[in-house]
Design a protein around this motif. Structure first.
Motif, PDB file in Angstrom:
ATOM      1  N   ALA A   1      46.978 -19.649  -0.442  1.00 21.64           N
ATOM      2  CA  ALA A   1      45.597 -19.337  -0.843  1.00 21.64           C
ATOM      3  C   ALA A   1      45.237 -20.140  -2.089  1.00 21.64           C
ATOM      4  O   ALA A   1      46.080 -20.380  -2.950  1.00 21.64           O
ATOM      5  CB  ALA A   1      45.469 -17.837  -1.118  1.00 21.64           C
TER       6      ALA A   1
ATOM      7  N   ASP B   1      34.420 -11.667   7.630  1.00 17.80           N
ATOM      8  CA  ASP B   1      35.804 -11.393   7.240  1.00 17.80           C
ATOM      9  C   ASP B   1      36.719 -12.560   7.595  1.00 17.80           C
ATOM     10  O   ASP B   1      37.528 -12.998   6.775  1.00 17.80           O
ATOM     11  CB  ASP B   1      36.315 -10.111   7.906  1.00 17.80           C
ATOM     12  CG  ASP B   1      35.659  -8.847   7.364  1.00 17.80           C
ATOM     13  OD1 ASP B   1      35.037  -8.910   6.273  1.00 17.80           O
ATOM     14  OD2 ASP B   1      35.759  -7.802   8.033  1.00 17.80           O
ATOM     15  N   TRP B   2      36.584 -13.057   8.819  1.00 16.90           N
ATOM     16  CA  TRP B   2      37.447 -14.149   9.253  1.00 16.90           C
ATOM     17  C   TRP B   2      37.162 -15.430   8.467  1.00 16.90           C
ATOM     18  O   TRP B   2      38.080 -16.062   7.935  1.00 16.90           O
ATOM     19  CB  TRP B   2      37.291 -14.408  10.752  1.00 16.90           C
ATOM     20  CG  TRP B   2      38.194 -15.487  11.206  1.00 16.90           C
ATOM     21  CD1 TRP B   2      39.512 -15.371  11.535  1.00 16.90           C
ATOM     22  CD2 TRP B   2      37.875 -16.871  11.332  1.00 16.90           C
ATOM     23  NE1 TRP B   2      40.026 -16.599  11.857  1.00 16.90           N
ATOM     24  CE2 TRP B   2      39.041 -17.538  11.743  1.00 16.90           C
ATOM     25  CE3 TRP B   2      36.712 -17.617  11.137  1.00 16.90           C
ATOM     26  CZ2 TRP B   2      39.076 -18.907  11.972  1.00 16.90           C
ATOM     27  CZ3 TRP B   2      36.747 -18.978  11.356  1.00 16.90           C
ATOM     28  CH2 TRP B   2      37.923 -19.606  11.776  1.00 16.90           C
TER      29      TRP B   2
ATOM     30  N   ARG C   1      42.026 -20.192   2.375  1.00 14.17           N
ATOM     31  CA  ARG C   1      43.380 -20.612   2.751  1.00 14.17           C
ATOM     32  C   ARG C   1      43.371 -22.053   3.279  1.00 14.17           C
ATOM     33  O   ARG C   1      44.187 -22.420   4.086  1.00 14.17           O
ATOM     34  CB  ARG C   1      43.979 -19.662   3.777  1.00 14.17           C
ATOM     35  CG  ARG C   1      44.120 -18.238   3.223  1.00 14.17           C
ATOM     36  CD  ARG C   1      45.039 -17.374   4.030  1.00 14.17           C
ATOM     37  NE  ARG C   1      46.396 -17.848   4.125  1.00 14.17           N
ATOM     38  CZ  ARG C   1      47.323 -17.756   3.153  1.00 14.17           C
ATOM     39  NH1 ARG C   1      47.007 -17.201   2.013  1.00 14.17           N
ATOM     40  NH2 ARG C   1      48.536 -18.219   3.350  1.00 14.17           N
TER      41      ARG C   1
ATOM     42  N   SER D   1      35.564 -15.969   5.565  1.00 13.21           N
ATOM     43  CA  SER D   1      35.800 -15.921   4.119  1.00 13.21           C
ATOM     44  C   SER D   1      37.294 -15.947   3.808  1.00 13.21           C
ATOM     45  O   SER D   1      37.708 -16.553   2.814  1.00 13.21           O
ATOM     46  CB  SER D   1      35.121 -14.695   3.493  1.00 13.21           C
ATOM     47  OG  SER D   1      35.617 -13.491   4.031  1.00 13.21           O
ATOM     48  N   THR D   2      38.103 -15.356   4.655  1.00  7.14           N
ATOM     49  CA  THR D   2      39.561 -15.447   4.482  1.00  7.14           C
ATOM     50  C   THR D   2      40.036 -16.862   4.759  1.00  7.14           C
ATOM     51  O   THR D   2      40.833 -17.428   3.997  1.00  7.14           O
ATOM     52  CB  THR D   2      40.280 -14.457   5.419  1.00  7.14           C
ATOM     53  OG1 THR D   2      39.878 -13.135   5.067  1.00  7.14           O
ATOM     54  CG2 THR D   2      41.794 -14.590   5.313  1.00  7.14           C
ATOM     55  N   GLU D   3      39.557 -17.431   5.823  1.00  8.28           N
ATOM     56  CA  GLU D   3      39.996 -18.767   6.242  1.00  8.28           C
ATOM     57  C   GLU D   3      39.642 -19.846   5.217  1.00  8.28           C
ATOM     58  O   GLU D   3      40.438 -20.737   4.943  1.00  8.28           O
ATOM     59  CB  GLU D   3      39.377 -19.092   7.607  1.00  8.28           C
ATOM     60  CG  GLU D   3      40.000 -20.232   8.326  1.00  8.28           C
ATOM     61  CD  GLU D   3      41.446 -20.025   8.731  1.00  8.28           C
ATOM     62  OE1 GLU D   3      42.137 -21.051   8.920  1.00  8.28           O
ATOM     63  OE2 GLU D   3      41.918 -18.881   8.854  1.00  8.28           O
TER      64      GLU D   3
ATOM     65  N   ASP E   1      35.005 -15.560  -5.350  1.00 10.88           N
ATOM     66  CA  ASP E   1      35.383 -14.550  -4.364  1.00 10.88           C
ATOM     67  C   ASP E   1      34.527 -13.314  -4.626  1.00 10.88           C
ATOM     68  O   ASP E   1      34.962 -12.362  -5.262  1.00 10.88           O
ATOM     69  CB  ASP E   1      36.873 -14.234  -4.471  1.00 10.88           C
ATOM     70  CG  ASP E   1      37.373 -13.395  -3.312  1.00 10.88           C
ATOM     71  OD1 ASP E   1      36.544 -12.967  -2.464  1.00 10.88           O
ATOM     72  OD2 ASP E   1      38.595 -13.152  -3.240  1.00 10.88           O
TER      73      ASP E   1
END
Length: 163
Positions: free
Chosen positions: A59, A35-36, A43, A38-40, A88
């Motif tokens: 993003a 989660d961390w 961005r 893939s979000t990072e 994604d």
């Protein structure tokens, strides 16, 4: 079209005349790391955690043209790019950008976070050849700078993921 094809696990085709480079590193295991990371990655975290600035800091979206700034030896080097692909999916997240005129090198780079079972990995792909104008004569030095940046990229998401 993206030469570095971030949506694919296999990278087969690329144009001639470019230096091709690809490597992966394990970031950790489990859903929290996924989660961390893939979000990072979506961005610009690999770049910003490696000492670059990205403007605007938003993003990634296909077609965006942010300006990346490198800061070697207290200087600021402008690196204009265009995002050419974004993936994604449930097991693969990342993007590719191509360089624009004014960038020190010509090519494309991709940053992809993906899963292999419970493991979370970061794969980086790059195609590079000399830039235009005065950057062309600096290409050997730029290859050294690129090697340093790549080592930072590989650590960028691993540092947080290890906590």
């Amino acid at each position: 079209m993206s030469w570095t094809n971030p949506a694919s696990a296999q990278w087969r085709e690329h144009p001639e005349g470019f230096r091709r480079w690809e490597t992966s590193t394990r970031l950790g295991d489990g859903p929290a790391v996924w989660d961390w990371a893939s979000t990072e990655v979506l961005r610009w975290g690999v770049k910003t955690r490696s000492g670059f600035t990205v403007s605007p800091a938003a993003a990634v979206r296909t077609g965006d043209r942010p300006v990346i700034m490198a800061h070697p030896f207290g200087l600021s080097v402008r690196e204009p790019v265009e995002v050419v692909a974004v993936v994604d999916a449930s097991d693969r997240v990342g993007f590719a950008y191509r360089t624009l005129p004014g960038h020190p090198v010509t090519g494309e780079e991709a940053f992809v976070v993906h899963r292999d079972g419970d493991s979370v990995l970061l794969t980086i792909r790059s195609l590079t050849r000399p830039g235009r104008g005065h950057w062309r004569v600096m290409y050997p030095v730029l290859l050294l700078a690129q090697a340093v940046a790549r080592r930072r990229y590989l650590r960028a998401l691993r540092v947080r993921a290890a906590r």
